[in-house]
Motif scaffolding. Structure first.
Motif, PDB file in Angstrom:
ATOM      1  N   CYS A 128      48.716  35.901  48.149  1.00 36.96           N
ATOM      2  CA  CYS A 128      48.056  34.944  47.337  1.00 36.96           C
ATOM      3  C   CYS A 128      48.276  33.486  47.552  1.00 36.96           C
ATOM      4  O   CYS A 128      49.667  33.247  47.062  1.00 36.96           O
TER       5      CYS A 128
ATOM      6  N   CYS B 224      42.439  37.418  43.067  1.00 38.52           N
ATOM      7  CA  CYS B 224      43.656  37.690  42.923  1.00 38.52           C
ATOM      8  C   CYS B 224      43.936  38.875  41.849  1.00 38.52           C
ATOM      9  O   CYS B 224      43.614  38.088  40.708  1.00 38.52           O
TER      10      CYS B 224
ATOM     11  N   GLU C 194      48.104  31.101  45.429  1.00 40.34           N
ATOM     12  CA  GLU C 194      48.219  30.589  44.166  1.00 40.34           C
ATOM     13  C   GLU C 194      49.661  31.049  43.529  1.00 40.34           C
ATOM     14  O   GLU C 194      50.645  30.222  42.989  1.00 40.34           O
ATOM     15  N   CYS C 195      49.932  32.376  43.484  1.00 44.09           N
ATOM     16  CA  CYS C 195      50.937  32.863  42.714  1.00 44.09           C
ATOM     17  C   CYS C 195      52.143  33.957  43.664  1.00 44.09           C
ATOM     18  O   CYS C 195      53.129  34.163  43.244  1.00 44.09           O
TER      19      CYS C 195
ATOM     20  N   CYS D 232      46.824  36.631  39.168  1.00 46.51           N
ATOM     21  CA  CYS D 232      46.829  35.635  38.388  1.00 46.51           C
ATOM     22  C   CYS D 232      45.161  35.443  38.428  1.00 46.51           C
ATOM     23  O   CYS D 232      44.864  34.503  37.765  1.00 46.51           O
TER      24      CYS D 232
HETATM   25 ZN   LIG Z   1      47.586  35.389  42.520  1.00 48.43          ZN
END
Ligand SMILES: [Zn+2]
Length: 441
Positions: free
Chosen positions: A111, A93, A113-114, A96
Motif C-alpha cells: 500500500c 487497503c 499510503e501505509c 488504512c
Molecule cells: Zn494502507
C-alpha cells in the motif's frame, strides 16, 4: 538547471502568487483537488475558450454551437452506456482504508499510503458519475447525475439542431462546458480534478461505404488538433500521439488517439480524438424512440450519421500552456522568470508603468492607460522600482510594458519594452493605438 519535480512546484506557487489559480475553499482549510481560477487565470482560460470557439465555430461554415444543461434525464446515461460502463477498478487497503484506482497502482503488493503488504481488497467497479437527487425526497426514483462528459447533450439535441440549422453532412456541433467525474485518485494540480471543463466537437459524417472511409475525416481532425496545439505555443516535440490499442478502446470507440503532453510528472493525456461510429445516435434512437437520422437532400437517403469526436480539456490546456511558456533566464547576473505566452493568450496585454509617482507623470500615464484599456486589457502599476515591476509583468506573461518618463512630458512619447527580447523603442503617444493594433490583433 530546471529540475522536473520542482518545476511543478514553481508553477503551482506562481499560479497562486500571481492570481492565476488558487486552492479551492482555502479559508476553510481547503478542499482536496479543487481549484479556483483567479483574476489572471480566468482571463487566460477565457482567451483559450474564445480562441477555440472563433477558430472551430465562427470561422467555419460547417459548425454550430450549443450550451446544454449539466443535469439531464437519467435515461441519457442508460442509453450512452455510462450507467453500466463508466467505471474504474477500485481497490481498498484493509489496513488504512485508503482507496486506489487499481490500474494506477505501481504494485499490488504494498500500500503506497501505509506500507502494509498484500493488504488490498479484490477490485470492484466504481461508477465515476456524480449522483444527486432531484426534488426534496432522496429516493431512488429521483436520482440524477451530473454529466460526466459534454458529448451526450449534443447527441440528444441532434434533431433540434438539424431542423434549425439545416446543415448538410459533414457538419459539426461544438460545446464548451463543465463535466464531473468522481475520480478515485485525482491529482497533479489541475491535471485531474473531479470538476473540469471540456471543449468538444461532435463531427457528423456519412455512413462509411467501405471500411476505413471514415479515416479521412479522422486524419483531417488529427491535423486540425495539431495546428491548434501549435497556436497555443506548444512545441509538437512535447506531444506524443498514442494510438490506443484495440482492446483498451472505450465501449463506443473504433479508433482513438490520445495527444499526450510531456508533463513534469510524466507523459499523459492532453486531448483525445475518437471515432465513435454511430454508437450514440443509434442508442438514443433505440432508447428514446425518436429517429435521430439524417435525410440527404439530394438522394433522399435516410441514415444515422457516424461521428468523429475531438475532445479537449480546458484545464489541462491551461496547465500545458503555462508549463510550456515558463522559462528562467539570467539577465545581467539577475534571475528572470518569464511566461512566454503567445500574445493572444496573455491575460494582460499592456502594462503602463510611470517612472515616478509624481502627479505630472501619473496624469499623463493614467490618460494613456484609460485610452488603451478601451481596446486592450491593460494594467496600471506605479508601486516599487521599475525593475521589480518589469519582473512582475514578465512573470504573468505581459507582452508589452509602457514606461512614461519625464522626457514624455516634452516629446509626447513613451518607451515600449517587449517581453521576450526586452528591446525598447520610443513611440509617440498619439500612435500607440495603431502600434498595438498591429502587434496584438
Ligand atoms: Zn494502507
Amino acid at each position: 538547471m530546471e529540475n522536473k519535480d520542482n518545476k511543478m512546484e514553481k508553477i503551482v506557487s506562481l499560479c497562486k502568487r500571481r492570481g492565476f489559480i488558487f486552492p479551492g475553499s482555502e479559508i476553510y482549510g481547503g478542499m482536496a483537488n479543487s481549484y479556483d481560477y483567479g483574476p489572471l487565470g480566468v482571463e487566460l482560460k477565457n482567451n483559450i475558450k474564445q480562441g477555440w470557439w472563433k477558430r472551430f465555430v465562427h470561422q467555419r461554415t460547417d459548425m454550430v454551437g450549443i450550451d446544454a444543461a449539466l443535469i439531464m434525464n437519467t435515461k441519457v446515461w442508460e442509453a450512452s452506456g455510462h450507467l453500466d460502463n463508466f467505471s474504474d477498478p477500485l481497490v481498498e487497503c484493509k489496513k488504512c482504508h485508503a482507496r486506489f484506482r487499481e490500474d494506477h497502482l505501481k504494485s499490488k503488493d504494498k500500500c503506497p499510503e501505509c506500507g502494509a503488504k498484500k493488504s488490498f481488497t479484490a477490485s470492484k467497479q466504481f461508477n465515476m458519475m456524480f449522483k444527486t437527487f432531484i426534488g426534496p425526497a432522496e429516493e431512488s426514483a429521483n436520482v440524477a447525475y451530473l454529466r460526466p462528459e459534454t458529448a451526450q447533450s449534443i447527441f440528444i439535441n441532434f434533431k433540434n439542431i438539424l431542423n434549425f440549422s439545416r446543415k448538410r453532412i459533414p457538419f459539426g456541433v461544438a460545446q464548451i462546458g463543465k463535466a464531473f467525474r468522481n475520480e478515485i485518485t485525482p491529482g497533479n494540480f489541475i491535471f485531474r480534478t473531479r470538476e473540469f471543463e471540456q471543449m468538444e466537437i461532435e463531427y457528423f459524417i456519412p455512413v462509411p461505404k467501405k471500411d476505413k472511409d471514415w479515416n479521412k475525416y479522422f486524419e483531417y481532425w488529427r491535423d486540425e488538433m495539431k495546428k491548434w496545439i501549435q497556436e497555443l505555443g506548444i512545441d509538437l516535440k512535447n506531444i506524443h500521439e498514442l494510438e490506443i490499442p484495440k482492446k483498451e478502446l472505450a465501449h463506443y470507440s473504433k479508433r482513438t488517439i490520445d495527444f499526450e503532453y510531456k508533463f513534469p510528472f510524466g507523459q499523459d493525456e492532453l486531448y483525445g480524438l475518437a471515432y465513435r461510429t454511430d454508437f450514440d445516435l443509434k442508442n438514443h434512437t433505440k432508447f428514446s424512440g425518436e429517429k435521430l437520422e439524417y435525410i440527404d437532400p439530394e438522394t433522399g437517403e435516410k441514415y444515422i450519421p457516424h461521428v468523429i469526436e475531438p475532445s479537449l480539456g480546458v484545464d489541462r490546456t491551461v496547465l500545458a500552456i503555462i508549463l510550456e511558456a515558463y522559462s528562467e533566464e539570467e539577465v545581467k547576473g539577475e534571475p528572470r522568470v518569464v511566461l512566454k505566452l503567445p500574445v493572444w493568450l496573455a491575460p494582460i496585454k499592456i502594462a503602463i508603468l510611470p517612472l515616478s509617482k509624481k502627479e505630472e507623470l501619473s496624469k499623463v500615464a493614467h490618460k494613456v492607460y484609460e485610452d488603451l484599456n478601451q481596446e486592450f486589457i491593460c494594467e496600471y502599476d506605479e508601486t516599487q522600482s521599475i525593475g521589480k515591476r518589469y519582473r512582475r509583468q514578465d512573470e504573468i506573461g505581459t507582452p508589452y510594458c509602457i514606461t512614461v518618463d519625464f522626457e514624455s512630458l516634452n516629446d509626447k512619447a513613451v518607451t515600449i519594452r517587449e517581453r521576450d527580447s526586452m528591446k525598447q523603442e520610443r513611440i509617440k503617444i498619439g500612435e500607440l493605438k495603431d502600434y498595438f493594433k498591429n502587434k496584438i490583433e
